[in-house]
Every structure is written in structure tokens, then in C-alpha cells.
Design an enzyme around this catalytic site. Structure first.
Site, PDB file in Angstrom:
ATOM      1  N   ASP A  55       0.831  -1.188   0.000  1.00  0.00           N
ATOM      2  CA  ASP A  55       0.000   0.000   0.000  1.00  0.00           C
ATOM      3  C   ASP A  55       0.875   1.251   0.000  1.00  0.00           C
ATOM      4  O   ASP A  55       1.700   1.442   0.893  1.00  0.00           O
ATOM      5  CB  ASP A  55      -0.854  -0.053   1.273  1.00  0.00           C
ATOM      6  N   THR A  89      -0.468   4.874  -4.626  1.00  0.00           N
ATOM      7  CA  THR A  89       0.772   4.670  -5.383  1.00  0.00           C
ATOM      8  C   THR A  89       0.699   5.427  -6.705  1.00  0.00           C
ATOM      9  O   THR A  89       1.648   6.110  -7.101  1.00  0.00           O
ATOM     10  CB  THR A  89       0.985   3.164  -5.644  1.00  0.00           C
TER      11      THR A  89
HETATM   12  P1  ADP Z   1      -2.672   2.242  -5.965  1.00  0.00           P
HETATM   13  O1  ADP Z   1      -2.053   2.456  -4.634  1.00  0.00           O
HETATM   14  O2  ADP Z   1      -2.392   3.376  -6.882  1.00  0.00           O
HETATM   15  O3  ADP Z   1      -4.095   1.879  -5.915  1.00  0.00           O
HETATM   16  P2  ADP Z   1      -2.219  -0.470  -6.809  1.00  0.00           P
HETATM   17  O4  ADP Z   1      -1.021  -1.264  -6.472  1.00  0.00           O
HETATM   18  O5  ADP Z   1      -3.502  -0.815  -6.159  1.00  0.00           O
HETATM   19  O6  ADP Z   1      -1.847   1.030  -6.578  1.00  0.00           O
HETATM   20  O7  ADP Z   1      -2.392  -0.557  -8.385  1.00  0.00           O
HETATM   21  C1  ADP Z   1      -3.376   0.136  -9.079  1.00  0.00           C
HETATM   22  C2  ADP Z   1      -3.186  -0.033 -10.551  1.00  0.00           C
HETATM   23  O8  ADP Z   1      -3.308  -1.403 -10.919  1.00  0.00           O
HETATM   24  C3  ADP Z   1      -4.239   0.722 -11.313  1.00  0.00           C
HETATM   25  O9  ADP Z   1      -3.657   1.392 -12.396  1.00  0.00           O
HETATM   26  C4  ADP Z   1      -5.155  -0.390 -11.778  1.00  0.00           C
HETATM   27  O10 ADP Z   1      -5.834  -0.058 -12.975  1.00  0.00           O
HETATM   28  C5  ADP Z   1      -4.201  -1.521 -11.998  1.00  0.00           C
HETATM   29  N1  ADP Z   1      -4.866  -2.814 -11.994  1.00  0.00           N
HETATM   30  C6  ADP Z   1      -5.632  -3.366 -11.038  1.00  0.00           C
HETATM   31  N2  ADP Z   1      -6.091  -4.578 -11.412  1.00  0.00           N
HETATM   32  C7  ADP Z   1      -5.618  -4.813 -12.641  1.00  0.00           C
HETATM   33  C8  ADP Z   1      -5.722  -5.887 -13.571  1.00  0.00           C
HETATM   34  N3  ADP Z   1      -6.433  -6.972 -13.309  1.00  0.00           N
HETATM   35  N4  ADP Z   1      -5.068  -5.767 -14.749  1.00  0.00           N
HETATM   36  C9  ADP Z   1      -4.350  -4.677 -15.020  1.00  0.00           C
HETATM   37  N5  ADP Z   1      -4.200  -3.635 -14.200  1.00  0.00           N
HETATM   38  C10 ADP Z   1      -4.825  -3.695 -13.027  1.00  0.00           C
END
Ligand code: ADP
Ligand code: MG
Length: 531
Positions: A55, A89
């Protein structure tokens, strides 16, 4: 000498570049955790406590960051977490990318204020486009909500439980949502997360009511009570003990006896007051004297002591109890109500469950995991899930993730830049490039070649119906992310852009840094010194 002794001042390019570098380091630090294929960080604090997390906000919050510009980046993550509940992030990576591009423009002797203005225009345009292309969803459609929550939880250590966690989060959010002027608002404080080590993630469950991390004070009190009439008390059920010097005056055994009798009388009166209101449950923020416990037990009253103030407030809100501060003035009107109060041992911990409260807007989630650090990460995952659901209830619009929205915005911002003249145009173009940092990092983290992927993505977006093409990180292919149901609330993306631009602009505007000296440590007297 205007400044205090020891204060240092640095100006101009040195400060600007120093700040940009510090902020970029922060973005660099957390970018490997972006996306479902992102890695986790293990953080060890000065006491040796370990946190393992994916996170963004948690990483920065735990890391001991000192540089003032780097701290601004931590603020970005914090704001993102508070406003959108997810996307921390992303916001930091975006801010870092904006600064990286800004640095290149500074090298070309473009003034920071032109960059800031260009970024501002590009940001406004992005948000306009975002609102235009976002898709409306039906908040009663559980399947869509499920996809939104799962996208937020995808790729965490708790991935295996994301289906169950999403179901729980949806139920919780729906139970506490309140309609105000046509929008569904959720007070996240109404959803309580309770953690207990033991079993596995899949043993987590939702409780309609409150859970308090305490046990019943006396073993002979009821452990299960229906139709609970609850007294919530903010004063000790004890007699204030006399001060020491008062005590020594009670030498005479008769006096001592009289004193003890008096104490007994006062305590029994106190309990009579409580039973007189019809209460069968006592929830006390302070202590309960042994004798008072005994009287309460005799009256069949389920009692709990030393409840945290935050739980006392929660109890009052959920059960409708008025918090009693003076037992003498207590009446039946002060009592709260719940269908059931019971004690249960879960794992190593004992909890009090208050279920079916008068106010149905009180739900709790009992989080389980085999070990503590997993439990902490599970909590953060659940919070992300709840966060995005709260977002879509508030504004029922989503965009597709997997980098698709960023590529589309970058494309539209490039078109928009042709309408901007002068040096600001360069900043608008730089903004578009910065947006592409998100798909770039997502593909890097998935072990793909970001250059190939970007070429493919741009080509896909040029085609009719290519708006939602992003990276399917599972197989490395460019695909329609709406079809793959990778859905994110518009609020997450909007806030990420806003806070990233604000942070980058703030850092770019600084050209002077004045730091007062830290207070020097008091000198230790030399050994043998006479004092
Ligand atoms: P944040 O802290 O920004 O939420 P995350 O590690 O949760 O960071 O990652 C979020 C990113 O991952 C977003 O750009 C989201 O669209 C992408 N994401 C989530 N699930 C998928 C998936 N199944 N395939 C591709 N990208 C994904
Ligand atoms: Mg996320």
C-alpha cells in the site's frame, strides 16, 4: 544577520533540483509496488517492528522520511487515501513523473511558472475528459460493485480472499450508506474493522452491530443476553479511596468496620440506581470495583469495564444510549438497546458482540488471518475495497484501469496541446508523457517490455473503439479493460491527478529554503564535574 544563528539558507537552482530529486526518489521507491504484479515492501521501524505491505500510503507513512520535499509526496499519498481511499501509489508515481518531465523543461530554460501553468491547464482538461468518458454504473448492480472492489484488492498478499472480502465490503457499505440530496454517503467510521489472529483470511465475516475487544468482568455474569437494555457509563463504579494520610487515622477497628460498611452501602446504592433504570447490560469506560461487580452479578447484569472512549462513543451511537457521567441522575431514558449482547472467544482473544443495534448503521467486520502481518495487510486491503465502494456510491462513475485511462487521457491531452501556444504547450505535452508513466510502470512490474507495450497501446487507442485498451498483466497482452472488468472509480483517478499536480506545482515553485538549526543537545557534564 536576519536569520537566527545556525539557520541555513539555500536558493535558486540548488534548492529546486534538490527538491525535485528528493521527490523523484520517493516515487522511485514505491513504483515497484504499483499494480497487481507489484511487489511488497518490508519495512522495519526503529524498534524492529516489521510491516509488509503493498500500500503506497502505508509504505511512505512507515518509512521515516525527513526531506521536506519528500514529505510533500507523503502528503500526496495521505490526501489520496483520505479522499479516495485508493490510488495512493498512482498519485505518487504521477507526481514523480510530472517532476521528472519538469526537470527536463527546466534544463531547456523554461520558467517554472510556465510549467506550472501548463500543468494546470492539462490537469483541468484531463478532468474534463475523464468526466466525459467515464461510464455510469448502477449502484444496485452487485456484480459491478464486486468488480470495482476486486480491482482495488487485486495483487495484494490477500489476493486469494478478494472475492469474499469484496462481498463483505459491499454488504457493509450498503448497510451504512445514507442518502443525502440524491447521493449515497457513507461515514467510514460506521464500519469497524476488528482483527483477530488465527484461522485464515476466508474466515473473516461481517457482523451487523459492534464488536468490542473486552471480556465480561465477572465469570458468573450472563454471557448471552437478548433484548439488551444497555447503560453506557463514563464514570468509575468505585468509591474514591481516601488519601494515604486520611487512612492512617482509621486506627480503631470499629472505625475501619464503619468505613468498610459505608463503602459497601455506597456501592450497593450505585448498583441499585443502575438496576432501577431497568438496565441489564453495563458498558463502563472506567473501572468497576470488585464489590460492585458482585452486586451487578447478583442482579444478572452483564458488565464490561475499561472500554475505550472511541468504543463508548460507537456504543452510544449504535444503541442510542446516552453516555452517563453521573449515576445519581441516571434514568431509563439513558439506556440504549440491542437485540443481543454476547461474549465469544475467537482465537486467543475474547470479544463482546453487540448485535442488532437500535441504529442499523453500525456494522463490524471480523478480520481473520493466520498471522499478524497478514492480518494488517488484510485490513488495508479491506479498507481499499471499502474506499472504492464508497467512491462509486458517491459518484456512480467508473473508468477502466490497467493503464487504459492514462493512455487515453495522454492521447487527448496531446491533441489539446496544439491549442496551447508558447512554452506552456511544452508543459502540456510533458503532462501527457507523465500520464503514460502509469502504464509504463504497470508493464515493467509485470515483467513486460514497456516500450513495446506503449507502442501497442498508443496504436490501439488510435483505432475506433480503442478507448479502454490497457494491459492485461496476467498474460501481457493489450486488451479492452472494460471487457476484463478492471474497473476503478472516477474519484480515484480524478483525485490522483489533482493531488499529483498540486504537489508537483508546489515543489516547482520553491526556490528558497530556510532551515533553522536543530537545538543542539545539552552538553553532558564532564566526568567528575562538581554539581
Ligand atoms: P494504488 O495504490 O495506486 O491503488 P495499486 O497497487 O492498487 O496502486 O495498483 C493500481 C493499478 O493497478 C491501477 O492502475 C489499476 O488499474 C491496476 N490494476 C488493477 N487490477 C488490474 C488488472 N487486473 N489488470 C491490469 N491492471 C490492473
Ligand atoms: Mg489500489
Amino acid at each position: 544577520m536576519v536569520l537566527k544563528e545556525g539557520a541555513t539558507r539555500s536558493r535558486g537552482t540548488v534548492v529546486q533540483r534538490g527538491n525535485i530529486t528528493a521527490a523523484k526518489i520517493i516515487a522511485e521507491l514505491i513504483k515497484s509496488s504499483l499494480g497487481p504484479r507489484g511487489m511488497d515492501k518490508m519495512l522495519v521501524d526503529s524498534l524492529g517492528d516489521i510491516t509488509i505491505t503493498n500500500d503506497g500510503y502505508e509504505i511512505l507513512d512507515e518509512a521515516d522520511i525527513e526531506h521536506p520535499a519528500a514529505k510533500i509526496m507523503v502528503e500526496v499519498a495521505k490526501t489520496q487515501d483520505e479522499v479516495a481511499g485508493d490510488g495512493t501509489t498512482t498519485a505518487v508515481v504521477l507526481a514523480g513523473a510530472l517532476l521528472k518531465r519538469a526537470e527536463e523543461l527546466l534544463d531547456k530554460k523554461i520558467h517554472p511558472s510556465a510549467i506550472v501553468t501548463g500543468y494546470r491547464k492539462a490537469s483541468d482538461e484531463s478532468i474534463r475528459v475523464l468526466k466525459m468518458i467515464a461510464q455510469e454504473i448502477d449502484v444496485d448492480d452487485k456484480d459491478v460493485l464486486q468488480k470495482v472492489a476486486e480491482t482495488a484488492m487485486h495483487g495484494k498478499a490477500t489476493d486469494s480472499a478478494k472475492t469474499l472480502f469484496s462481498e463483505i465490503a459491499i454488504k457493509a457499505v450498503k448497510l451504512v450508506a445514507e442518502e443525502k440530496d440524491g447521493t449515497l454517503l457513507v461515514d467510514k467510521d460506521d464500519i469497524q474493522l476488528v482483527k483477530s489472529v488465527g484461522r485464515g483470511l476466508l474466515d473473516s465475516y461481517l457482523v451487523q452491530g459492534l464488536i468490542i475487544d473486552k471480556e465480561i468482568v465477572h465469570p458468573d455474569m450472563p454471557k448471552y443476553l437478548e433484548d439488551a437494555k444497555i447503560a453506557v457509563i463514563d464514570t468509575a463504579l468505585e468509591i474514591e479511596k481516601p488519601e494515604f494520610d486520611a487512612r492512617i487515622r482509621l486506627r480503631d477497628p470499629i472505625q475501619i468496620r464503619a468505613f468498610l460498611d459505608e463503602e459497601e452501602r455506597l456501592l450497593s446504592e450505585m448498583v441499585n440506581k443502575i438496576t432501577g433504570t431497568g438496565a441489564n447490560v453495563v458498558m463502563c469506560q472506567r473501572g468497576i470495583d470488585d464489590l460492585a461487580q458482585h452486586y451487578l452479578m447478583k442482579n444478572g447484569i452483564l458488565s464490561v469495564r475499561r472500554i475505550k472512549m472511541s468504543d463508548v462513543e460507537r456504543l452510544s451511537k449504535a444503541t442510542g444510549a446516552k453516555i452517563v457521567t453521573n449515576i445519581d441522575e441516571m434514568s431509563s431514558d439513558d439506556l440504549g438497546w440491542a437485540e443481543l449482547v454476547r461474549e465469544e472467544k475467537i482465537g486467543e482473544d475474547t470479544f463482546i458482540f453487540i448485535e442488532g443495534c437500535k441504529n442499523p448503521r453500525a456494522v463490524s467486520i471480523m478480520m481473520r488471518a493466520g498471522f499478524e502481518r497478514m492480518l494488517d495487510e488484510a485490513e488495508r486491503s479491506m479498507q481499499d475495497g471499502i474506499g472504492v465502494l464508497v467512491d462509486v456510491l458517491k459518484e456512480n462513475k467508473v473508468v477502466a484501469g490497467g493503464g487504459s485511462i492514462e493512455v487515453e487521457l495522454a492521447k487527448q491531452i496531446r491533441d489539446f496541446s496544439t491549442k496551447i501556444s508558447g512554452r506552456e504547450q511544452l508543459a502540456v505535452e510533458a503532462f501527457a508523457e507523465a500520464l503514460e508513466e502509469v502504464p509504463t510502470v504497470l508493464s515493467e512490474n509485470a515483467g513486460l517490455d514497456p516500450i513495446d507495450i506503449m507502442v501497442e497501446l498508443r496504436a490501439a487507442h488510435e483505432k475506433e473503439g480503442g478507448t479502454w485498451f490497457g494491459i492485461n498483466v496476467l498474460n501481457g497482452e493489450v486488451a479492452n479493460m472494460i471487457d476484463l472488468e478492471v474497473l476503478e472509480p472516477i474519484i480515484v483517478k480524478e483525485q490522483a491527478i489533482k493531488s499529483a499536480v498540486e504537489a508537483a506545482s508546489m515543489i516547482l515553485r520553491i526556490d528558497d529554503m530556510i532551515a533553522s538549526s536543530k537545538a543542539p543537545p545539552a552538553p553532558e557534564p564532564p566526568p567528575g564535574a562538581e554539581y
